[in-house]
Design an enzyme around this catalytic site. Sequence first.
Site, PDB file in Angstrom:
ATOM      1  N   ASP A 266      -9.089  -3.585  -1.365  1.00  0.00           N
ATOM      2  CA  ASP A 266      -8.915  -3.133  -2.732  1.00  0.00           C
ATOM      3  C   ASP A 266     -10.241  -2.482  -3.158  1.00  0.00           C
ATOM      4  O   ASP A 266     -11.243  -2.555  -2.455  1.00  0.00           O
ATOM      5  CB  ASP A 266      -8.519  -4.323  -3.633  1.00  0.00           C
ATOM      6  CG  ASP A 266      -7.855  -3.874  -4.912  1.00  0.00           C
ATOM      7  OD1 ASP A 266      -7.176  -4.685  -5.553  1.00  0.00           O
ATOM      8  OD2 ASP A 266      -8.005  -2.679  -5.275  1.00  0.00           O
TER       9      ASP A 266
HETATM   10  C1  GLC Z   1      -7.296  -1.465  -8.386  1.00  0.00           C
HETATM   11  C2  GLC Z   1      -6.199  -2.456  -8.160  1.00  0.00           C
HETATM   12  C3  GLC Z   1      -5.235  -2.085  -7.070  1.00  0.00           C
HETATM   13  C4  GLC Z   1      -5.106  -0.565  -6.984  1.00  0.00           C
HETATM   14  C5  GLC Z   1      -6.464  -0.008  -6.589  1.00  0.00           C
HETATM   15  C6  GLC Z   1      -6.420   1.525  -6.480  1.00  0.00           C
HETATM   16  O1  GLC Z   1      -8.495  -2.081  -8.703  1.00  0.00           O
HETATM   17  O2  GLC Z   1      -6.566  -3.814  -7.987  1.00  0.00           O
HETATM   18  O3  GLC Z   1      -3.980  -2.712  -7.369  1.00  0.00           O
HETATM   19  O4  GLC Z   1      -4.127  -0.227  -6.011  1.00  0.00           O
HETATM   20  O5  GLC Z   1      -7.487  -0.401  -7.487  1.00  0.00           O
HETATM   21  O6  GLC Z   1      -6.198   2.103  -7.722  1.00  0.00           O
END
Ligand code: GLC
Length: 723
Positions: A266
């Site tokens: 993430d």
């Molecule tokens: C965010 C989220 C995740 C998302 C990622 C990309 O912090 O936790 O769910 O897919 O960043 O946007």
Amino acid sequence: MAKSNFDINKLLSQMTLEEKVGQLIQLNSMFIGETTADITGPKEQLGVSDSMLAKIGSTLNFHSFAEVKALQDGHMEKDRLGIPLLFMMDVIHGYRTIFPIPLALGASFDPELVKDCTRMAAKEASAGGIHVTFTPMVDYVRDARWGRVMETCGEDPLVNSVMGAAQVEAFQGDDISDPENIATCVKHFAAYGGAEAGRDYNTVELSERLLRECYFPAYKACLDAGANMVMPSFNSLNGVPSIANKWLIQDVLKGEWGFDGIIISDYNAIGELLKHGIAQNAKDAALMAFENGCDIDMMSAGYCSSLCQLVEEGKVSEKKIDEAVLKVLELKRELGLFEDPYHGGSTEKEEALCLCPEHRAIALRAAEECAVLLKNNGTLPFSKDIKNIAIIGPFADSNAIKGFWACNGLDKECVSVAEGVKNLLPDAKITVAAGCSAEWNVCDKDGFAEAVEAARNADAVILCLGEPQNYSGEGNSRADLGLPGEQMALAREVLAVNKNAAAVLFNGRPLVLTELDEIAPAILDMFFPGSEGGNAAARLLFGEANPSGKVTMSFPKSVGQCPIYYNHPSTGRPKARPENVHQPYASSYIGCGNKALYPFGHGLSYSDFSYESLELDTDRMSADSEINVRVTVKNNGDRAGKEVVQLYMRDLCASAVRPVQSLIAFKKVDIGAGETVTVDFTITEEMLRFYNFRCEFISEPGDFEVSAGYADNLILTKKFTLE
Ligand code: GLC
């Protein structure tokens, strides 16, 4: 579509180490694209060289085909081997045509509806140049204080599993090289929804038994449906952050479940290992994550600054790098990007599809089917003959109803309640008065007088209340679940002057509605319904559509009850006294009952359904036999409607405590006015299995109950025995 036969092994053999590592790096528009070429700040901070930047393998959150094409063209020109970029995005509940948030989608209890919405999102996103979506998010959750409740399907493992798998199938279709399909990434593995106290990113400490019983099933269902990628969660799980958690990734995900697809961190989760205090520096964090199987580093300094060096120092083998790179190249090959780096997208397609009438119609149907009629004393549906309507409250004419994670959706493209009512009843006199703000810290009552006067003079009142759409979603946890600001004060004054009134709610989580439930004749929960929310609300309020949603998460009477969920064990001292009576020396609260105000599975209709019978073809089964269950439901009303027939089971005695009920099956059925339908289910031995205290997934002989109805309102219970 013909499958690509592009030779990725030959390509790999031509790549330098830096080009290989580049494929394992994902950076966003802060680092690449026309607007950022000269910005050095983020690059220096991340320690990424211009040389490495030119070699990255994927990017995220670009918002139009035009942007994507410009970036892809530029990249392909610069990249020595012409390896196309992967474009990824959070297409959670629509790309531009926005349908209800997943918490509401779950409330439809209609996987086919979820597939229709998801197919629409896939077509729009692919036309817009997106190749992979960071969806489905299937984090199991029991605490409504957590902001990302809006993004999940709530407190039941089966509902989360069914809806998650439906999204994977609908996004990916049979072949992700098809321009109408995109790849998926299931998230956030694992147990992100178990954050202590419902505070986002907080610590998660859960037993393996509970993880396997409630938190894991939906991720596994998505992988069984063929999800291409997995995103581990930010949180630490039993002491170790998921991205570095060997038990979670190596033993469970890759070992037990055999997942061999791409694992992507993430956003800066690798960098956060320093904040968690388990890595000394970016290089250690990179090593920890890569060794634990993380293939792509999203937005951290780890792989950018250190992965090549780790290989040169012999701490990471180039063979392991090759394995990770081949996964990324294989996904690009499966998508057909080596033949068509645009995956069939185009500005023409994007403009033709986004918000087209057909897609708006899907969004409307979804917003209608996902809404939940929480209370109705008969006030609803309003008569369409009403000529003088007051629409009151901060959401009365608000277009800010698309919800968090609404991708490219725009508030101004969402239909408000006032607009929806005007569309439905163009000849009615409609008075709109906001009355107050929905912000928690705005306590002025200046608008009350106008609102109360409008209510007094109207034939019917629609009271539109809720929480702002940025009070849920990522990072937006709440310690109070009431209607923010002066909304309840407004409701008391408005409802005191006109009883022909209904409250319409906009919320990203279960709210505490105990007082509203006492004074409002009817309450319709729209959650965040998206582009067609106001039209759906109007059609539901005036009977053009019949509510059929059921909540997939318990609505507490008090925030002090959180976490509250229907599938709870009995305890050794279950409360026996009435809800509002404290029972000393029992599992009970002083001043508040144990039960939810609106329990899991609750939702009303304008039809009058009665459950006539629940029959078993036998009351004894063995491990290799089944029991057929037939539920008979009658529609006593004069309106056709849809009913979610829910089947619950209870294991009366086992070697580990068992929930007082578990949903084991559900079917949403159409029942015509005066019609009686039968709904058939099959109970298998696997449905009776659970994780015992040794975490063995077993069933045990003994007595069980099976019931129809919904949580806290089980009916037609019958017993059977597993021999
Ligand atoms: C965010 C989220 C995740 C998302 C990622 C990309 O912090 O936790 O769910 O897919 O960043 O946007």
